[in-house]
Write an enzyme that holds these catalytic residues in place. Structure first.
Site, mmCIF file in Angstrom:
data_model
loop_
_atom_site.group_PDB
_atom_site.id
_atom_site.type_symbol
_atom_site.label_atom_id
_atom_site.label_comp_id
_atom_site.label_asym_id
_atom_site.label_seq_id
_atom_site.Cartn_x
_atom_site.Cartn_y
_atom_site.Cartn_z
ATOM 1 N N HIS A 104 -38.203 -113.143 -28.571
ATOM 2 C CA HIS A 104 -37.699 -113.204 -29.946
ATOM 3 C C HIS A 104 -38.156 -114.487 -30.652
ATOM 4 C CE1 HIS A 104 -34.073 -113.589 -32.805
ATOM 5 N NE2 HIS A 104 -34.807 -112.581 -33.245
ATOM 6 N N ARG A 105 -39.003 -114.318 -31.671
ATOM 7 C CA ARG A 105 -39.600 -115.467 -32.371
ATOM 8 C C ARG A 105 -40.340 -116.375 -31.378
ATOM 9 N NH1 ARG A 105 -34.185 -116.988 -35.969
ATOM 10 N NH2 ARG A 105 -33.553 -114.834 -36.302
ATOM 11 N N GLU A 156 -42.068 -111.217 -30.587
ATOM 12 C CA GLU A 156 -41.525 -110.755 -31.854
ATOM 13 C C GLU A 156 -41.660 -111.908 -32.833
ATOM 14 O OE1 GLU A 156 -38.258 -110.333 -34.915
ATOM 15 O OE2 GLU A 156 -38.676 -111.945 -33.505
ATOM 16 N N ASP A 174 -41.683 -113.014 -37.407
ATOM 17 C CA ASP A 174 -41.293 -112.646 -38.767
ATOM 18 C C ASP A 174 -42.389 -113.047 -39.741
ATOM 19 O OD1 ASP A 174 -38.248 -112.101 -38.196
ATOM 20 O OD2 ASP A 174 -38.694 -114.030 -37.262
ATOM 21 N N HIS A 227 -39.074 -117.156 -40.317
ATOM 22 C CA HIS A 227 -37.936 -116.244 -40.404
ATOM 23 C C HIS A 227 -37.181 -116.346 -41.726
ATOM 24 C CE1 HIS A 227 -33.725 -114.964 -39.864
ATOM 25 N NE2 HIS A 227 -34.255 -114.008 -39.125
ATOM 26 N N GLU A 286 -41.746 -108.346 -37.730
ATOM 27 C CA GLU A 286 -40.681 -108.002 -38.669
ATOM 28 C C GLU A 286 -41.129 -108.369 -40.081
ATOM 29 O OE1 GLU A 286 -36.095 -108.982 -40.013
ATOM 30 O OE2 GLU A 286 -36.711 -109.524 -37.984
ATOM 31 N N LYS A 300 -40.277 -109.388 -43.460
ATOM 32 C CA LYS A 300 -39.087 -110.034 -44.027
ATOM 33 C C LYS A 300 -39.058 -109.843 -45.542
ATOM 34 C CE LYS A 300 -36.477 -112.410 -42.390
ATOM 35 N NZ LYS A 300 -35.116 -112.173 -41.841
ATOM 36 N N ASP A 322 -34.232 -114.291 -26.708
ATOM 37 C CA ASP A 322 -34.630 -115.680 -26.966
ATOM 38 C C ASP A 322 -35.104 -116.375 -25.694
ATOM 39 O OD1 ASP A 322 -33.908 -115.705 -29.701
ATOM 40 O OD2 ASP A 322 -31.810 -116.111 -29.207
#
Length: 244
Positions: free
Chosen positions: A6-7, A33, A35, A48, A109, A111, A229
């Protein structure tokens, strides 16, 4: 069960930065992943928040800054001396240039829930196609209109709706908007729904799965993937599970 960082490895490194993505690969994650928004000069930038305030030493809205301006900022300043250098905000193109040399999957993602960013879908898809990553990229968003638009532009690229609240038969909904996956908050999908969605042919990748018990439970039902994470932790638990 695949593991998406995640990120990047956001639990231990500055989120949405190359150091976090490189750490995710080192840890054994299957994918990252990230954003994406658009800078003032129309460049897909990996960040993000709609503002720079939380994750960098800058301030103001991403949409009001050029990529060149944002490159001068430090996205790792909250980590102090731990990293020993300034950590820049990456563009999506920079991430793709690196990811080409790996076998990682990439969940992007879009945004565009607060600001619509006209042209975001086209620019992201152009980069995906330009780097030949159609089979390794998943486009997700809380803006499901954006996902339908992206699907119409590029049906070969997988899309997956993000959502936080309960949806009745979410696999039917995901399929109805052209998606082959769904990315729910873990609080919105009991195990039975995950199992039903996978049986229907929809990939389920819940977020954000950090606790050991949640990871073990999702492993036990062979969930398609998790978004976490702490990819190193998740990989370790998965390996231990395989060895039993």
């Amino acid at each position: 069960m695949k593991i998406f960082a995640h990120r990047g490895a956001a639990g231990t490194y500055p989120e949405n930065t190359m150091v976090a993505f490189i750490e995710a690969k080192r840890s054994g994650a299957d994918g990252i992943e990230l954003d994406v928004q658009l800078s003032k000069d129309g460049i897909p930038v990996v960040i993000h928040d709609e503002t720079l305030n939380r994750t960098t030493n800058g301030s103001g809205f991403v949409k009001d800054q050029t990529m060149g301006d944002m490159k001068k900022l430090n996205a790792g300043y909250k980590f102090g001396k731990q990293l020993g250098r300034r950590i820049p905000i990456p563009s999506l193109q920079e991430v793709f240039e690196w990811i080409q040399s790996t076998d990682l999957l990439c969940n992007i993602e879009l945004k565009n829930g607060v600001y619509l960013y006209p042209g975001l879908e086209e620019k992201v898809i152009q980069l995906v196609r330009g780097y030949g990553l159609e089979e390794r990229v998943i486009l997700s968003s809380f803006n499901h209109y954006s996902l339908v638009y992206a699907w119409r532009l590029a049906p070969e690229i997988e899309t997956a709706p993000l959502y936080r609240d309960g949806i009745y038969m979410p696999w039917v909904y995901a399929s109805s908007i052209g998606s082959r996956g769904m990315h729910p908050s873990i609080h919105a999908v009991p195990d039975a729904l995950i199992i039903d969605a996978m049986a229907y042919g929809i990939q389920v990748r819940p977020y954000t799965i950090n606790g050991e018990e949640d990871i073990k439970r999702l492993l036990s039902i062979n969930c398609s993937a998790i978004i976490t994470d702490f990819p190193e932790r998740a990989v370790r638990i998965r390996e231990l599970n395989r060895s039993k």
